[in-house]
Design an enzyme around this catalytic site. Structure first.
Site, PDB file in Angstrom:
ATOM      1  N   ASP A 171     -55.455 -86.675 -18.811  1.00  0.00           N
ATOM      2  CA  ASP A 171     -54.857 -85.773 -19.814  1.00  0.00           C
ATOM      3  C   ASP A 171     -54.462 -86.665 -20.993  1.00  0.00           C
ATOM      4  O   ASP A 171     -54.508 -87.899 -20.903  1.00  0.00           O
ATOM      5  CB  ASP A 171     -53.619 -85.074 -19.231  1.00  0.00           C
ATOM      6  CG  ASP A 171     -52.940 -84.156 -20.252  1.00  0.00           C
ATOM      7  OD1 ASP A 171     -53.658 -83.464 -21.002  1.00  0.00           O
ATOM      8  OD2 ASP A 171     -51.687 -84.140 -20.323  1.00  0.00           O
ATOM      9  N   SER A 172     -54.028 -86.029 -22.085  1.00  0.00           N
ATOM     10  CA  SER A 172     -53.553 -86.809 -23.220  1.00  0.00           C
ATOM     11  C   SER A 172     -52.190 -87.433 -22.926  1.00  0.00           C
ATOM     12  O   SER A 172     -51.767 -88.347 -23.634  1.00  0.00           O
ATOM     13  CB  SER A 172     -53.443 -85.912 -24.446  1.00  0.00           C
ATOM     14  OG  SER A 172     -52.594 -84.817 -24.149  1.00  0.00           O
TER      15      SER A 172
ATOM     16  N   CYS B  85     -56.686 -81.384 -18.941  1.00  0.00           N
ATOM     17  CA  CYS B  85     -56.246 -81.149 -20.317  1.00  0.00           C
ATOM     18  C   CYS B  85     -57.095 -79.987 -20.833  1.00  0.00           C
ATOM     19  O   CYS B  85     -58.331 -80.053 -20.788  1.00  0.00           O
ATOM     20  CB  CYS B  85     -56.495 -82.408 -21.141  1.00  0.00           C
ATOM     21  SG  CYS B  85     -56.248 -82.166 -22.906  1.00  0.00           S
TER      22      CYS B  85
ATOM     23  N   GLU C  35     -42.894 -83.744 -24.339  1.00  0.00           N
ATOM     24  CA  GLU C  35     -42.936 -85.209 -24.304  1.00  0.00           C
ATOM     25  C   GLU C  35     -41.560 -85.807 -24.627  1.00  0.00           C
ATOM     26  O   GLU C  35     -41.251 -86.921 -24.241  1.00  0.00           O
ATOM     27  CB  GLU C  35     -44.012 -85.746 -25.260  1.00  0.00           C
ATOM     28  CG  GLU C  35     -45.443 -85.413 -24.834  1.00  0.00           C
ATOM     29  CD  GLU C  35     -46.015 -86.339 -23.738  1.00  0.00           C
ATOM     30  OE1 GLU C  35     -45.595 -87.493 -23.647  1.00  0.00           O
ATOM     31  OE2 GLU C  35     -46.883 -85.864 -22.961  1.00  0.00           O
TER      32      GLU C  35
ATOM     33  N   CYS D 283     -52.192 -74.834 -21.468  1.00  0.00           N
ATOM     34  CA  CYS D 283     -52.010 -76.252 -21.791  1.00  0.00           C
ATOM     35  C   CYS D 283     -51.255 -76.838 -20.609  1.00  0.00           C
ATOM     36  O   CYS D 283     -50.259 -76.241 -20.160  1.00  0.00           O
ATOM     37  CB  CYS D 283     -51.199 -76.414 -23.073  1.00  0.00           C
ATOM     38  SG  CYS D 283     -50.717 -78.134 -23.394  1.00  0.00           S
TER      39      CYS D 283
ATOM     40  N   HIS E 131     -49.263 -79.157 -20.382  1.00  0.00           N
ATOM     41  CA  HIS E 131     -47.871 -79.525 -20.647  1.00  0.00           C
ATOM     42  C   HIS E 131     -46.913 -78.343 -20.466  1.00  0.00           C
ATOM     43  O   HIS E 131     -45.730 -78.536 -20.212  1.00  0.00           O
ATOM     44  CB  HIS E 131     -47.715 -80.016 -22.094  1.00  0.00           C
ATOM     45  CG  HIS E 131     -48.081 -81.450 -22.301  1.00  0.00           C
ATOM     46  ND1 HIS E 131     -49.376 -81.892 -22.282  1.00  0.00           N
ATOM     47  CD2 HIS E 131     -47.304 -82.547 -22.543  1.00  0.00           C
ATOM     48  CE1 HIS E 131     -49.386 -83.208 -22.515  1.00  0.00           C
ATOM     49  NE2 HIS E 131     -48.148 -83.615 -22.678  1.00  0.00           N
TER      50      HIS E 131
HETATM   51  N1  DGL Z   1     -52.028 -81.190 -22.095  1.00  0.00           N
HETATM   52  C1  DGL Z   1     -53.052 -80.937 -23.008  1.00  0.00           C
HETATM   53  C2  DGL Z   1     -53.697 -79.598 -22.859  1.00  0.00           C
HETATM   54  O1  DGL Z   1     -53.724 -79.089 -21.766  1.00  0.00           O
HETATM   55  C3  DGL Z   1     -53.026 -81.439 -24.394  1.00  0.00           C
HETATM   56  C4  DGL Z   1     -51.817 -81.542 -25.171  1.00  0.00           C
HETATM   57  C5  DGL Z   1     -52.113 -82.285 -26.450  1.00  0.00           C
HETATM   58  O2  DGL Z   1     -52.453 -83.450 -26.347  1.00  0.00           O
HETATM   59  O3  DGL Z   1     -52.039 -81.686 -27.528  1.00  0.00           O
HETATM   60  O4  DGL Z   1     -54.215 -79.059 -23.808  1.00  0.00           O
END
Ligand code: DGL
Length: 264
Positions: A9-10, A72, A150, A182, A184
């Site tokens: 993931d990022s 991600c 974050e 997402c 996150h």
């Molecule tokens: N967690 C990521 C997603 O599912 C990306 C969040 C990001 O880097 O903008 O899209």
């Protein structure tokens, strides 16, 4: 088969998928990469997202992984096709998330929350429509959610205000299912549930993604044997300490996290 499942993931978001994998497959070993030096992906161009995703995959392939989970949504939306040219099975999170939302909705009115990139790609809208053609979808980009996560602002007054702002149009549309598009966003689940109320179900792709991983491991006969105990490794491209703090909140354990740079 003792090789690891690679997950990237990022940042810390993909750990919401790892959590489910750990619960479902305790015998499997996982190697995780969070590209914390280059987060967020959500506002980057498709070309950049594809390049970063391929570099992350190369880093994990060097560790001899047996399959790749793109944990991600933004990377899944743009880079799944190029990543599938690698010689191992690859799973993304969009199809599993869409399946879950379609399974859960009773009135066929679904909201999808995602990064700007994921929403603009139209991948969720397309996939949900394919699975349930009569559906009404409201897709909302929530670019401020990832930095809030974050920064550990899970239950902060500023987060509540921003959540209210993003959810306002959804409330008017009487959706009964909100899909967290997402990885996150599950960190904000409690506040999202409070704001949407008890008649709306919040879903994410973690459990259905884990089901798909299980199916692919079986199909390819690459499951770890039942007497293996999973061993897990975590790498990030910046600030392992911050990643450790966030992961403690989600996984309830302190991870050992090392620094590593993606391969160009
Ligand atoms: N967690 C990521 C997603 O599912 C990306 C969040 C990001 O880097 O903008 O899209």
């Amino acid at each position: 088969m003792n090789r690891h499942i690679g997950v990237f993931d990022s940042g810390v978001g993909g750990l919401t998928v790892v959590k489910q994998l750990l619960e479902s497959y305790p015998h499997e070993s996982i190697v995780y990469f969070g590209d914390t030096a280059r987060i967020p992906y959500g506002d980057k161009s498709p070309e950049t997202i594809i390049r970063y995703s391929i570099e992350n995959a190369k880093l994990l392939l060097k560790k001899n992984i047996k399959m790749l989970v793109v944990a991600c949504n933004t990377a899944s939306a743009y880079a799944l096709k190029p990543l599938k040219s690698f010689d191992i099975p690859v799973v993304g999170v969009i199809e599993p998330g869409a399946k879950k939302a379609v399974e859960v909705t009773r009135n066929g009115r679904i909201a999808v929350l995602g990064t700007r990139g994921t929403i603009q790609s139209g991948e969720y809208q397309k996939t949900i429509h394919r699975l349930l053609p009569s559906v009404m979808i409201q897709a909302i980009a929530c670019p401020l959610f990832v930095p809030l996560v974050e920064e550990h602002f899970f239950n902060h007054p500023a987060t509540r205000l921003i959540v209210q702002e993003y959810l306002a149009p959804i409330k008017k549309e009487k959706v009964d299912t909100v899909l967290l598009g997402c990885t996150h966003y599950p960190f904000l689940r409690a506040i999202l549930e409070e704001e949407m109320g008890p008649h709306v179900t919040i879903v994410d792709s973690a459990s259905t993604c884990a089901d798909e991983v299980g199916m692919i491991l079986k199909q390819n006969q690459i499951e770890a044997s039942k007497d293996c105990i999973g061993s897990h490794q975590y790498f990030v491209s910046d600030d392992p300490e911050k990643f450790k703090r966030l992961s403690l909140n989600l996984l309830g354990q302190t991870l050992s996290v090392s620094l590593e740079m993606p391969l160009s």
